[in-house]
Design a protein around this motif. Structure first.
Motif, PDB file in Angstrom:
ATOM      1  N   UNK A   1       0.992  -1.522  -0.032  1.00 46.93           N
ATOM      2  CA  UNK A   1       0.368  -0.481   0.405  1.00 46.93           C
ATOM      3  C   UNK A   1       0.554   1.096   0.232  1.00 46.93           C
ATOM      4  N   UNK A   2       1.606   0.911   0.994  1.00 41.45           N
ATOM      5  CA  UNK A   2       3.093   2.695   0.963  1.00 41.45           C
ATOM      6  C   UNK A   2       3.449   2.095  -0.679  1.00 41.45           C
ATOM      7  N   UNK A   3       3.766   1.244  -0.980  1.00 37.41           N
ATOM      8  CA  UNK A   3       4.793   1.278  -1.934  1.00 37.41           C
ATOM      9  C   UNK A   3       3.724   2.150  -3.383  1.00 37.41           C
ATOM     10  N   UNK A   4       2.720   1.820  -3.788  1.00 40.59           N
ATOM     11  CA  UNK A   4       1.571   2.383  -4.304  1.00 40.59           C
ATOM     12  C   UNK A   4       1.860   3.653  -4.303  1.00 40.59           C
ATOM     13  N   UNK A   5       1.561   4.258  -2.996  1.00 41.06           N
ATOM     14  CA  UNK A   5       0.891   5.664  -2.454  1.00 41.06           C
ATOM     15  C   UNK A   5       1.716   6.743  -3.049  1.00 41.06           C
ATOM     16  N   UNK A   6       3.328   6.419  -3.367  1.00 37.50           N
ATOM     17  CA  UNK A   6       4.946   7.226  -4.010  1.00 37.50           C
ATOM     18  C   UNK A   6       4.825   7.154  -5.051  1.00 37.50           C
ATOM     19  N   UNK A   7       5.532   7.662  -5.665  1.00 37.30           N
ATOM     20  CA  UNK A   7       5.493   7.280  -6.848  1.00 37.30           C
ATOM     21  C   UNK A   7       6.931   6.846  -7.311  1.00 37.30           C
ATOM     22  N   UNK A   8       7.161   6.305  -8.757  1.00 42.90           N
ATOM     23  CA  UNK A   8       7.525   5.148  -8.868  1.00 42.90           C
ATOM     24  C   UNK A   8       9.202   5.178  -9.300  1.00 42.90           C
ATOM     25  N   UNK A   9       9.224   6.837  -9.464  1.00 40.71           N
ATOM     26  CA  UNK A   9      10.504   7.535  -9.403  1.00 40.71           C
ATOM     27  C   UNK A   9      11.301   7.604  -8.269  1.00 40.71           C
ATOM     28  N   UNK A  10      10.363   7.845  -6.725  1.00 40.04           N
ATOM     29  CA  UNK A  10      10.597   7.956  -5.340  1.00 40.04           C
ATOM     30  C   UNK A  10      11.222   5.969  -5.169  1.00 40.04           C
TER      31      UNK A  10
END
Length: 266
Positions: free
Chosen positions: A97-106
């Motif tokens: 869930x956290x991974x999807x909440x941040x940008x692909x670059x981050x």
């Protein structure tokens, strides 16, 4: 090249490297998929999450044979794995869930830092020595939650985290590796299901994706990686291990630095 043939080749490469160096497939599969998805022209908004979700989905399948092999030799500490699993499942879901909440670059920046740490561990054969007592069930669940969160965030089976922890709490190496393999399955199942669910309805996904799982890559990798992991494991006994290990550590370091450099502006 036919897309399934491409992913069969990628799966063979991932399996070979995994067998040679004893690394979990995610450390190899995720960067390969990021580079491949970029070359295919997939949008940057989804390709990193797609690579990680797909990696976890492949681990669901490939971890089963590893678990059965370790169980056959009586090396899995099932009670310990049971204590870790509730936390692992919760942590893996939260990590996705956290991974999807941040940008692909981050996410690539964080993954690059992680790869650099893995590379340094490989290059210098760093490993914690036994020095702590085994915590109780609540403590084990908390440890499982941390392992699950990090593993799901980066699309790995968690062996690079679980094995050092278990050896630190005085679990013999053979049992630590086997129990870590058993813990990889709940990490992969919980993480993959969450990536799938989080990606449903995402408008930028390519054809062939279900949520953040890309089926052509999934099928190609699971078919080829298991076979070539055995080839790599056999070759590891015949090749100069120290040179190979440090060479691959250097490759991981280069890839990690590349991810960091490209995404420093996030």
């Amino acid at each position: 090249m036919d897309i399934y043939l491409l992913y069969l080749c990628l799966g063979a490469t991932a399996g070979l490297i995994s067998g040679l160096f004893g690394l979990g497939g995610g450390v190899v599969i995720v960067p390969i998929l990021i580079f491949t998805f970029t070359a295919q022209g997939m949008t940057q908004a989804v390709l990193t999450h797609l690579a990680i979700g797909t990696s976890l989905a492949t681990i669901v399948v490939t971890s089963v044979s590893s678990i059965l092999s370790h169980h056959k030799h009586g090396a899995v500490l099932w009670t310990l794995a049971g204590w870790l699993t509730p936390g692992i499942c919760i942590g893996a879901a939260l990590g996705a869930v956290f991974a999807v909440s941040i940008s692909g670059a981050a996410l690539q920046l964080a993954f690059g830092i992680f790869l650099c740490l893995v590379a340094l561990k490989m290059a210098f054969a760093l490993s914690p020595t036994g020095g702590a007592n085994m915590p109780g069930r609540a403590g084990q669940s908390m440890v499982g939650a941390v392992v699950g969160f990090v593993a799901s965030l980066f699309g790995i089976g968690g062996g690079s985290l679980t094995v050092p922890y278990l050896t630190w709490v005085r679990v013999p190496m053979k049992n630590a590796v086997a129990t870590s393999a058993a813990c990889g399955l709940p990490i992969a199942v919980s993480g993959a299901l969450t990536y799938w669910w989080q990606g449903v309805g995402e408008p930028d996904l390519p054809d062939g994706a279900i949520g953040f799982i890309y089926l052509p890559a999934f099928f190609g990798i699971i078919v080829a990686s298991t076979i070539f992991a055995r080839v790599g494991a056999r070759a590891a006994h015949r090749l100069p291990g120290e040179i190979l290990r440090r060479s691959f550590a250097l490759l991981l370091l280069i890839i990690g630095v590349r991810f960091i450099w490209r995404n420093l502006g996030v």
